[in-house]
Design a protein around this motif. Sequence first.
Motif, PDB file in Angstrom:
ATOM      1  N   PHE A   1       0.825  -1.210   0.000  1.00  0.00           N
ATOM      2  CA  PHE A   1       0.000   0.000   0.000  1.00  0.00           C
ATOM      3  C   PHE A   1       0.860   1.262   0.000  1.00  0.00           C
ATOM      4  N   PHE A   2       1.830   1.335   0.902  1.00  0.00           N
ATOM      5  CA  PHE A   2       2.599   2.565   1.056  1.00  0.00           C
ATOM      6  C   PHE A   2       3.623   2.777  -0.057  1.00  0.00           C
ATOM      7  N   GLY A   3       4.071   1.693  -0.700  1.00  0.00           N
ATOM      8  CA  GLY A   3       5.039   1.843  -1.785  1.00  0.00           C
ATOM      9  C   GLY A   3       4.566   2.787  -2.872  1.00  0.00           C
ATOM     10  N   PRO A   4       3.438   2.484  -3.539  1.00  0.00           N
ATOM     11  CA  PRO A   4       2.940   3.397  -4.573  1.00  0.00           C
ATOM     12  C   PRO A   4       2.577   4.776  -4.045  1.00  0.00           C
ATOM     13  N   MET A   5       2.073   4.846  -2.805  1.00  0.00           N
ATOM     14  CA  MET A   5       1.685   6.138  -2.254  1.00  0.00           C
ATOM     15  C   MET A   5       2.895   7.071  -2.120  1.00  0.00           C
ATOM     16  N   VAL A   6       4.056   6.502  -1.837  1.00  0.00           N
ATOM     17  CA  VAL A   6       5.267   7.313  -1.718  1.00  0.00           C
ATOM     18  C   VAL A   6       5.837   7.657  -3.086  1.00  0.00           C
ATOM     19  N   THR A   7       5.990   6.664  -3.958  1.00  0.00           N
ATOM     20  CA  THR A   7       6.615   6.932  -5.255  1.00  0.00           C
ATOM     21  C   THR A   7       5.761   7.845  -6.129  1.00  0.00           C
ATOM     22  N   LEU A   8       4.447   7.789  -5.967  1.00  0.00           N
ATOM     23  CA  LEU A   8       3.580   8.681  -6.743  1.00  0.00           C
ATOM     24  C   LEU A   8       3.852  10.152  -6.435  1.00  0.00           C
ATOM     25  N   LEU A   9       4.384  10.422  -5.260  1.00  0.00           N
ATOM     26  CA  LEU A   9       4.728  11.804  -4.914  1.00  0.00           C
ATOM     27  C   LEU A   9       5.862  12.330  -5.778  1.00  0.00           C
TER      28      LEU A   9
END
Length: 475
Positions: free
Chosen positions: A153-161
């Motif tokens: 969950f947190f992987g894409p949420m961080v890289t999308l930034l």
Amino acid sequence: MSIFSKFPRTFWVANTIELFERWAWYGFFMLFANYLTGSSDMGGLEFSQAEKGTIMGVGTGILYFLPVLTGAIADRYGYKKVLLLAFVIYTSAFILLPMFSTFTGVFLMYLYLALGAALFKPVISATIAKTTTDETASIGFGIFYMMVNIGAFFGPMVTLLFKGTSHLIFYVSAAIIAVNFILLLFYHEPPREESAPKDSLLKTFATIFRNMGGIFKDTKFLIFLLIVAGFWTMYNQLFFTLPIFISQWVDTSALFNFFNTYLPFISENYSVSPGIMDSEFVTNMDALYIIAFQILVSSIVMKMKPLKSMMSGFLVCSIGMSLTLVSQNVLFTLVAILIFALGEMAGSPKITEYIGRIAPADKKALYMGYSFISVFLGNVMAGYISGNVYQRMSDKVTIVKDYATEQGLHIPEGLSNNAYFAEVARQMNISSRELTNILWDIYSPSRLWMVLFAIGLVAVIALFIYDRVISTKEK
């Protein structure tokens, strides 16, 4: 809380390592399909859907094939050494991958990255198994899978930034995986069975392939793996197809407006432009649903026989994945992803449980190791569906070019995918959204839902027949 004190330190170190590895992996993987096929003016490579399907399908399939060999390497040379090698490959691959822009270059670098993941997977799973007991195994693996989903969950949420510069998504993943070099200092080698000194690595590999041949003689097990491959084919569209479908066809303005009103941080950081949410943000709700509901769903299906739970889960999964492709309404898509996630939570964990039940008592580890066959086949077939089939039936780039030809439009050469689409809209004197709706009505790209539902339904029916005819009893 007393049970948590029964886990050794290496158990917690291994789980933390898994968290950062999954964080790094999904941080790039959820964005990978759009990176490969996206418009060049947005940092994409503009590969065809077929090329994307080959890279993601074959490459990821090989990733799941190799652990049967890399596990033997780890047993021979030591878990800690193999983990170190895996992190070196991981980090260098993430740094090098965005430096290539040709199909061959990207494919080879993705295979190199897959090698790092294949070295990692069996070691960390074996560590969890060796640092738990019969008393702690259930909750221990529960913690392990929770770490997987938190990272997912947190992987894409961080890289999308950092999506403003496409290369940064790879560098962020490299930085995240590099944290594991520090954690490795606290990792202590668990007891392991070492190969006899006289056995060369090649001889060990030869034994592995001989065992594989023996596994293939178990018709019941082989048929089960082929059936489950159908489920993985449908399931993998979550990563291979859905992010692209949402970015090409789904109107996400309602979701954008909601966040813009109540949580502007989300709308500001997870949108392509005003009114358009990142498709990966929408798709990533699957991981959030699992974090929120896995315990509830597991408690409901825990007393169900594995095959019954799998049939129910596969059917719900198939319905959910199919529904994600039938509407341009993002709220409908979010509900469909929830349906998919509920099926995933009910069916997927039961696969491992069932294999453990049907495996001979003295070959359980062997059968678990070769369960990769279904995942390998599922990835390869998923790549074909998301590649060649999607390109023919649903790819917006292909469709708009066909439409321009049919309308007799003269579009300049050398335009990016986005510029080409905008030029068609300009010449037709309509907005981009209006052109999207016209293409949706004329070419029916949502027809792909029938393909995915058919694959899932065949897997469910085959599993039903397997239960009634081949599986004489539930073990």
